[in-house]
Write a protein that holds these residues in place. Structure first.
Motif, PDB file in Angstrom:
ATOM      1  N   ALA A 116      -7.014  -7.214   8.363  1.00 38.50           N
ATOM      2  CA  ALA A 116      -5.885  -8.057   8.788  1.00 38.50           C
ATOM      3  C   ALA A 116      -5.895  -8.271  10.302  1.00 38.50           C
ATOM      4  CB  ALA A 116      -4.560  -7.429   8.343  1.00 38.50           C
ATOM      5  N   VAL A 117      -6.102  -7.199  11.041  1.00 38.05           N
ATOM      6  CA  VAL A 117      -6.064  -7.283  12.509  1.00 38.05           C
ATOM      7  C   VAL A 117      -7.189  -8.173  13.030  1.00 38.05           C
ATOM      8  CG1 VAL A 117      -6.447  -5.918  14.609  1.00 38.05           C
ATOM      9  CG2 VAL A 117      -4.857  -5.108  12.858  1.00 38.05           C
ATOM     10  N   ASN A 118      -8.373  -8.029  12.451  1.00 39.06           N
ATOM     11  CA  ASN A 118      -9.525  -8.766  12.973  1.00 39.06           C
ATOM     12  C   ASN A 118      -9.636 -10.191  12.459  1.00 39.06           C
ATOM     13  OD1 ASN A 118     -11.386  -6.929  14.750  1.00 39.06           O
ATOM     14  ND2 ASN A 118     -10.480  -5.639  13.166  1.00 39.06           N
ATOM     15  N   SER A 119      -9.020 -10.466  11.313  1.00 41.46           N
ATOM     16  CA  SER A 119      -9.035 -11.851  10.809  1.00 41.46           C
ATOM     17  C   SER A 119      -7.851 -12.636  11.354  1.00 41.46           C
ATOM     18  CB  SER A 119      -8.998 -11.865   9.278  1.00 41.46           C
ATOM     19  OG  SER A 119      -7.808 -11.264   8.808  1.00 41.46           O
ATOM     20  N   GLY A 120      -6.789 -11.927  11.765  1.00 44.17           N
ATOM     21  CA  GLY A 120      -5.591 -12.612  12.249  1.00 44.17           C
ATOM     22  C   GLY A 120      -4.672 -13.067  11.125  1.00 44.17           C
ATOM     23  N   ILE A 121      -4.719 -12.374   9.990  1.00 46.26           N
ATOM     24  CA  ILE A 121      -3.817 -12.768   8.908  1.00 46.26           C
ATOM     25  C   ILE A 121      -2.630 -11.799   8.814  1.00 46.26           C
ATOM     26  CG2 ILE A 121      -5.725 -13.801   7.614  1.00 46.26           C
ATOM     27  CD1 ILE A 121      -5.590 -11.559   5.611  1.00 46.26           C
ATOM     28  N   THR A 122      -1.528 -12.310   8.312  1.00 43.90           N
ATOM     29  CA  THR A 122      -0.388 -11.476   7.931  1.00 43.90           C
ATOM     30  C   THR A 122      -0.616 -11.101   6.474  1.00 43.90           C
ATOM     31  OG1 THR A 122       1.002 -12.786   9.392  1.00 43.90           O
ATOM     32  CG2 THR A 122       2.127 -11.354   7.810  1.00 43.90           C
ATOM     33  N   LEU A 123      -0.733  -9.799   6.219  1.00 42.48           N
ATOM     34  CA  LEU A 123      -1.167  -9.339   4.901  1.00 42.48           C
ATOM     35  C   LEU A 123      -0.179  -8.321   4.343  1.00 42.48           C
ATOM     36  CD1 LEU A 123      -3.406  -9.151   2.712  1.00 42.48           C
ATOM     37  CD2 LEU A 123      -4.570  -7.481   4.170  1.00 42.48           C
ATOM     38  N   HIS A 124       0.433  -8.670   3.229  1.00 41.39           N
ATOM     39  CA  HIS A 124       1.360  -7.755   2.549  1.00 41.39           C
ATOM     40  C   HIS A 124       0.769  -7.392   1.198  1.00 41.39           C
ATOM     41  CE1 HIS A 124       5.232  -8.514   4.971  1.00 41.39           C
ATOM     42  NE2 HIS A 124       4.215  -9.044   5.649  1.00 41.39           N
ATOM     43  N   MET A 125       0.570  -6.104   0.981  1.00 35.50           N
ATOM     44  CA  MET A 125      -0.022  -5.636  -0.277  1.00 35.50           C
ATOM     45  C   MET A 125       0.842  -4.549  -0.876  1.00 35.50           C
ATOM     46  SD  MET A 125      -4.034  -5.344   0.673  1.00 35.50           S
ATOM     47  CE  MET A 125      -4.661  -6.147  -0.811  1.00 35.50           C
ATOM     48  N   SER A 126       1.088  -4.673  -2.166  1.00 29.85           N
ATOM     49  CA  SER A 126       1.891  -3.659  -2.847  1.00 29.85           C
ATOM     50  C   SER A 126       1.296  -3.327  -4.197  1.00 29.85           C
ATOM     51  CB  SER A 126       3.309  -4.173  -3.109  1.00 29.85           C
ATOM     52  OG  SER A 126       3.908  -4.568  -1.912  1.00 29.85           O
ATOM     53  N   CYS A 127       1.392  -2.047  -4.537  1.00 27.96           N
ATOM     54  CA  CYS A 127       1.192  -1.629  -5.916  1.00 27.96           C
ATOM     55  C   CYS A 127       2.583  -1.486  -6.522  1.00 27.96           C
ATOM     56  CB  CYS A 127       0.438  -0.305  -5.976  1.00 27.96           C
ATOM     57  SG  CYS A 127       0.411   0.373  -7.639  1.00 27.96           S
ATOM     58  N   LEU A 128       2.895  -2.310  -7.504  1.00 24.23           N
ATOM     59  CA  LEU A 128       4.226  -2.245  -8.116  1.00 24.23           C
ATOM     60  C   LEU A 128       4.348  -1.014  -8.997  1.00 24.23           C
ATOM     61  CD1 LEU A 128       3.623  -5.312  -7.337  1.00 24.23           C
ATOM     62  CD2 LEU A 128       5.625  -5.774  -8.726  1.00 24.23           C
ATOM     63  N   TYR A 129       3.268  -0.712  -9.722  1.00 27.44           N
ATOM     64  CA  TYR A 129       3.182   0.544 -10.476  1.00 27.44           C
ATOM     65  C   TYR A 129       1.742   0.736 -10.900  1.00 27.44           C
ATOM     66  CZ  TYR A 129       4.250  -3.132 -13.889  1.00 27.44           C
ATOM     67  OH  TYR A 129       4.277  -4.311 -14.578  1.00 27.44           O
ATOM     68  N   GLY A 130       1.423   1.994 -11.242  1.00 33.81           N
ATOM     69  CA  GLY A 130       0.064   2.309 -11.659  1.00 33.81           C
ATOM     70  C   GLY A 130      -0.158   3.802 -11.617  1.00 33.81           C
ATOM     71  N   LYS A 131      -1.154   4.258 -12.381  1.00 36.64           N
ATOM     72  CA  LYS A 131      -1.390   5.699 -12.472  1.00 36.64           C
ATOM     73  C   LYS A 131      -2.808   6.089 -12.123  1.00 36.64           C
ATOM     74  CE  LYS A 131       2.121   6.519 -15.988  1.00 36.64           C
ATOM     75  NZ  LYS A 131       2.374   6.552 -17.436  1.00 36.64           N
ATOM     76  N   ASN A 132      -3.670   5.106 -12.024  1.00 32.29           N
ATOM     77  CA  ASN A 132      -5.095   5.406 -11.861  1.00 32.29           C
ATOM     78  C   ASN A 132      -5.592   4.748 -10.570  1.00 32.29           C
ATOM     79  OD1 ASN A 132      -7.981   4.573 -12.101  1.00 32.29           O
ATOM     80  ND2 ASN A 132      -7.867   5.765 -13.976  1.00 32.29           N
ATOM     81  N   ALA A 133      -6.115   5.557  -9.671  1.00 29.67           N
ATOM     82  CA  ALA A 133      -6.512   5.055  -8.339  1.00 29.67           C
ATOM     83  C   ALA A 133      -7.624   4.014  -8.423  1.00 29.67           C
ATOM     84  CB  ALA A 133      -6.923   6.224  -7.441  1.00 29.67           C
ATOM     85  N   HIS A 134      -8.526   4.141  -9.385  1.00 30.78           N
ATOM     86  CA  HIS A 134      -9.567   3.132  -9.567  1.00 30.78           C
ATOM     87  C   HIS A 134      -8.919   1.781  -9.917  1.00 30.78           C
ATOM     88  CE1 HIS A 134     -13.848   2.195 -11.213  1.00 30.78           C
ATOM     89  NE2 HIS A 134     -13.157   1.062 -11.226  1.00 30.78           N
ATOM     90  N   HIS A 135      -8.003   1.800 -10.860  1.00 28.86           N
ATOM     91  CA  HIS A 135      -7.346   0.552 -11.270  1.00 28.86           C
ATOM     92  C   HIS A 135      -6.508  -0.046 -10.132  1.00 28.86           C
ATOM     93  CE1 HIS A 135      -7.451   2.213 -15.655  1.00 28.86           C
ATOM     94  NE2 HIS A 135      -8.612   1.700 -15.294  1.00 28.86           N
TER      95      HIS A 135
END
Ligand SMILES: [Mn+2]
Length: 191
Positions: free
Chosen positions: A141-160
């Motif tokens: 995000a910092v190097n591309s200059g984008i505003t980036l919002h990422m969320s995991c809403l729910y989940g149990k497996n780190a691979h997924h």
């Protein structure tokens, strides 16, 4: 074709990559199998061509390699976007993977920012430490200059969860980087 080439060498990593926003081959080799899997998924869903070779100090751990690939991929995106003329600018994508659901919302804004909300239930996936995804996304995000919002809403497996994050990043960028017109998508007239 919107293409860029980046080479970066430090005492910790040597990275070279070619990015093409209008498609092309994907070949990724970072020495970390799961990270290659994530970058390949990102490239597939973004529709970008990505040839990337990274040789890092994996005898320490994956941190430098993953973060530095994020830096280089971010720089490559910024360069390939050029003056950003005609792009849609905003992109949103939800991706489920089995029990996990992740969301990426981004703006190719030239206002670098990361909001990252994803708890990882397991600390590692193979030789990849789950905490490195946030490091990668911040560097990107910092190097591309984008505003980036990422969320995991729910989940149990780190691979997924991790895979859904990378896929949603690809899909959201595909939308945001698409050329729609020939103006600059800003009320200010400049991005
Ligand atoms: Mn997978």
């Amino acid at each position: 074709m919107r293409t860029s080439r980046i080479s970066r060498e430090t005492k910790e990593t040597q990275i070279s990559l070619t990015l093409c926003l209008d498609g092309g081959e994907t070949r990724v080799d970072t020495g970390i199998g799961f990270f290659d899997h994530m970058l390949t998924a990102f490239a597939f869903y973004s529709g970008f061509g990505l040839e990337l070779k990274a040789v890092g100090d994996l005898n320490v751990d994956g941190h430098h390699t993953v973060e530095d690939v994020g830096i280089c991929l971010g720089q490559a995106l910024r360069e390939a976007l050029g003056d950003k003329r005609g792009i849609a600018r905003f992109g949103t994508a939800f991706v489920p993977m089995d029990e996990a659901l992740c969301r990426t919302v981004l703006d190719i804004s030239n206002r670098p920012f990361l909001v990252y909300e994803a708890e990882m239930p397991q600390s590692a996936v193979g030789a990849y430490h789950s905490c490195l995804t946030e490091e990668f996304m911040r560097a990107f995000a910092v190097n591309s200059g984008i505003t980036l919002h990422m969320s995991c809403l729910y989940g149990k497996n780190a691979h997924h969860i991790t895979e859904a994050l990378f896929k949603s990043l690809g899909l959201a960028l595909k939308v945001a980087a698409a050329v729609e017109g020939d103006g600059v998508a800003s009320a200010k007239g400049l991005l």
